[in-house]
Design a protein around this motif. Structure first.
Motif, PDB file in Angstrom:
ATOM      1  N   VAL A  67     -22.221  -7.755  -4.287  1.00 52.43           N
ATOM      2  CA  VAL A  67     -21.881  -7.825  -5.710  1.00 52.43           C
ATOM      3  C   VAL A  67     -22.801  -8.789  -6.445  1.00 52.43           C
ATOM      4  O   VAL A  67     -23.285  -8.474  -7.545  1.00 52.43           O
ATOM      5  CB  VAL A  67     -20.399  -8.233  -5.888  1.00 52.43           C
ATOM      6  CG1 VAL A  67     -20.080  -8.492  -7.349  1.00 52.43           C
ATOM      7  CG2 VAL A  67     -19.497  -7.165  -5.317  1.00 52.43           C
ATOM      8  N   ASP A  68     -23.075  -9.967  -5.873  1.00 49.67           N
ATOM      9  CA  ASP A  68     -23.897 -10.954  -6.566  1.00 49.67           C
ATOM     10  C   ASP A  68     -25.307 -10.429  -6.825  1.00 49.67           C
ATOM     11  O   ASP A  68     -25.876 -10.675  -7.889  1.00 49.67           O
ATOM     12  CB  ASP A  68     -23.962 -12.259  -5.762  1.00 49.67           C
ATOM     13  CG  ASP A  68     -22.610 -12.952  -5.679  1.00 49.67           C
ATOM     14  OD1 ASP A  68     -21.803 -12.796  -6.610  1.00 49.67           O
ATOM     15  OD2 ASP A  68     -22.377 -13.654  -4.687  1.00 49.67           O
ATOM     16  N   ILE A  69     -25.860  -9.698  -5.880  1.00 48.88           N
ATOM     17  CA  ILE A  69     -27.195  -9.121  -6.068  1.00 48.88           C
ATOM     18  C   ILE A  69     -27.142  -8.059  -7.168  1.00 48.88           C
ATOM     19  O   ILE A  69     -28.010  -8.007  -8.045  1.00 48.88           O
ATOM     20  CB  ILE A  69     -27.744  -8.539  -4.751  1.00 48.88           C
ATOM     21  CG1 ILE A  69     -28.018  -9.677  -3.772  1.00 48.88           C
ATOM     22  CG2 ILE A  69     -29.000  -7.708  -5.006  1.00 48.88           C
ATOM     23  CD1 ILE A  69     -28.406  -9.225  -2.382  1.00 48.88           C
ATOM     24  N   ALA A  70     -26.105  -7.224  -7.140  1.00 49.17           N
ATOM     25  CA  ALA A  70     -25.958  -6.196  -8.178  1.00 49.17           C
ATOM     26  C   ALA A  70     -25.839  -6.837  -9.562  1.00 49.17           C
ATOM     27  O   ALA A  70     -26.460  -6.371 -10.529  1.00 49.17           O
ATOM     28  CB  ALA A  70     -24.736  -5.329  -7.884  1.00 49.17           C
ATOM     29  N   ALA A  75     -28.419  -8.294 -14.786  1.00 47.51           N
ATOM     30  CA  ALA A  75     -28.955  -9.291 -15.725  1.00 47.51           C
ATOM     31  C   ALA A  75     -30.456  -9.085 -15.907  1.00 47.51           C
ATOM     32  O   ALA A  75     -30.963  -9.103 -17.039  1.00 47.51           O
ATOM     33  CB  ALA A  75     -28.668 -10.701 -15.216  1.00 47.51           C
ATOM     34  N   ARG A  76     -31.161  -8.870 -14.807  1.00 49.44           N
ATOM     35  CA  ARG A  76     -32.609  -8.689 -14.881  1.00 49.44           C
ATOM     36  C   ARG A  76     -32.964  -7.444 -15.698  1.00 49.44           C
ATOM     37  O   ARG A  76     -33.850  -7.463 -16.539  1.00 49.44           O
ATOM     38  CB  ARG A  76     -33.212  -8.606 -13.483  1.00 49.44           C
ATOM     39  CG  ARG A  76     -34.711  -8.867 -13.548  1.00 49.44           C
ATOM     40  CD  ARG A  76     -35.495  -7.893 -12.723  1.00 49.44           C
ATOM     41  NE  ARG A  76     -36.915  -8.138 -12.834  1.00 49.44           N
ATOM     42  CZ  ARG A  76     -37.673  -7.632 -13.804  1.00 49.44           C
ATOM     43  NH1 ARG A  76     -37.154  -6.953 -14.793  1.00 49.44           N
ATOM     44  NH2 ARG A  76     -38.978  -7.819 -13.816  1.00 49.44           N
ATOM     45  N   HIS A  77     -32.258  -6.346 -15.439  1.00 51.71           N
ATOM     46  CA  HIS A  77     -32.499  -5.102 -16.181  1.00 51.71           C
ATOM     47  C   HIS A  77     -32.246  -5.310 -17.674  1.00 51.71           C
ATOM     48  O   HIS A  77     -33.061  -4.913 -18.515  1.00 51.71           O
ATOM     49  CB  HIS A  77     -31.602  -3.980 -15.644  1.00 51.71           C
ATOM     50  CG  HIS A  77     -31.596  -2.759 -16.498  1.00 51.71           C
ATOM     51  ND1 HIS A  77     -32.621  -1.831 -16.470  1.00 51.71           N
ATOM     52  CD2 HIS A  77     -30.705  -2.313 -17.425  1.00 51.71           C
ATOM     53  CE1 HIS A  77     -32.366  -0.870 -17.350  1.00 51.71           C
ATOM     54  NE2 HIS A  77     -31.201  -1.143 -17.927  1.00 51.71           N
ATOM     55  N   LEU A 123     -39.047 -13.911 -15.427  1.00 51.48           N
ATOM     56  CA  LEU A 123     -38.951 -13.079 -16.629  1.00 51.48           C
ATOM     57  C   LEU A 123     -38.561 -13.921 -17.849  1.00 51.48           C
ATOM     58  O   LEU A 123     -39.037 -13.684 -18.963  1.00 51.48           O
ATOM     59  CB  LEU A 123     -37.924 -11.965 -16.404  1.00 51.48           C
ATOM     60  CG  LEU A 123     -37.721 -10.957 -17.518  1.00 51.48           C
ATOM     61  CD1 LEU A 123     -39.006 -10.197 -17.814  1.00 51.48           C
ATOM     62  CD2 LEU A 123     -36.606  -9.993 -17.141  1.00 51.48           C
ATOM     63  N   CYS A 124     -37.728 -14.928 -17.635  1.00 50.46           N
ATOM     64  CA  CYS A 124     -37.265 -15.787 -18.732  1.00 50.46           C
ATOM     65  C   CYS A 124     -38.413 -16.510 -19.429  1.00 50.46           C
ATOM     66  O   CYS A 124     -38.284 -16.886 -20.599  1.00 50.46           O
ATOM     67  CB  CYS A 124     -36.249 -16.802 -18.211  1.00 50.46           C
ATOM     68  SG  CYS A 124     -34.643 -16.070 -17.836  1.00 50.46           S
TER      69      CYS A 124
END
Length: 180
Positions: A67-70, A75-77, A123-124
């Protein structure tokens, strides 16, 4: 790039309703949904200080099961699509406390979750201003619903200044909460 980091003790509380960002900022809410077939639904929404939707997105990915990776991938997407749309001063909000805590602290671990965190932090650097916020699930309903309806589409979907009909009631509910 300007990064605003709230105290971790402030993060743990998490708002129970969606709250609009300050004037001049945009809020990105993201969420993930795990499906029985092993796929992961990802949803994200960008709203302004009035609560108006500027962008919504969803996509289904082959999943793993963590779940944490998903949640990190959601968030990244959402950040990438917002960046592609030209949004540069944002608050990223999620109902996953572990994700938000790691982003605030900049904690990168040598595992799959840590690699997702590293990628998000990289990305930030493309944003002019970014901060991170935790919200309870009740305050993240629009992104949650977008993640769930992602299974109805083939490929990534992006809506500009609108949302799919399935999430309109949740957007309106948040707007009503703002008026109280």
């Amino acid at each position: 790039m300007e990064v605003h980091k709230p105290l971790l003790s402030d993060v743990a509380a998490g708002a129970k309703v969606w709250e609009a960002p300050a004037m001049g900022s945009l809020k990105i809410n993201s969420d993930a949904a795990m499906f029985d077939d092993g796929k992961v639904g990802i949803g994200g929404v960008v709203r302004d200080a009035e609560g108006d939707v500027l962008m919504a997105t969803c996509v289904v990915m082959e999943g793993g099961g963590e779940v944490d990776i998903a949640e990190g991938l959601a968030a990244r997407h959402s950040l990438q699509v917002a960046l592609d749309a030209g949004f540069r001063c944002v608050i990223l909000e999620s109902d996953n406390l572990k994700l938000i805590s790691h982003l605030i602290s900049g904690k990168e671990e040598n595992n799959s979750f840590g690699f997702v965190i590293s990628d998000i932090l990289w990305l930030c650097m493309s944003f002019l201003s970014i901060s991170f916020s935790h919200v309870c699930r009740e305050g993240n309903r629009v992104a949650h619903k977008l993640a769930h309806i992602s299974k109805n589409f083939n490929g990534m979907r992006v809506w500009l200044e609108e949302v799919p009909d399935e999430v309109l009631a949740d957007v309106n509910s948040d707007l009503i909460s703002l008026m109280k």
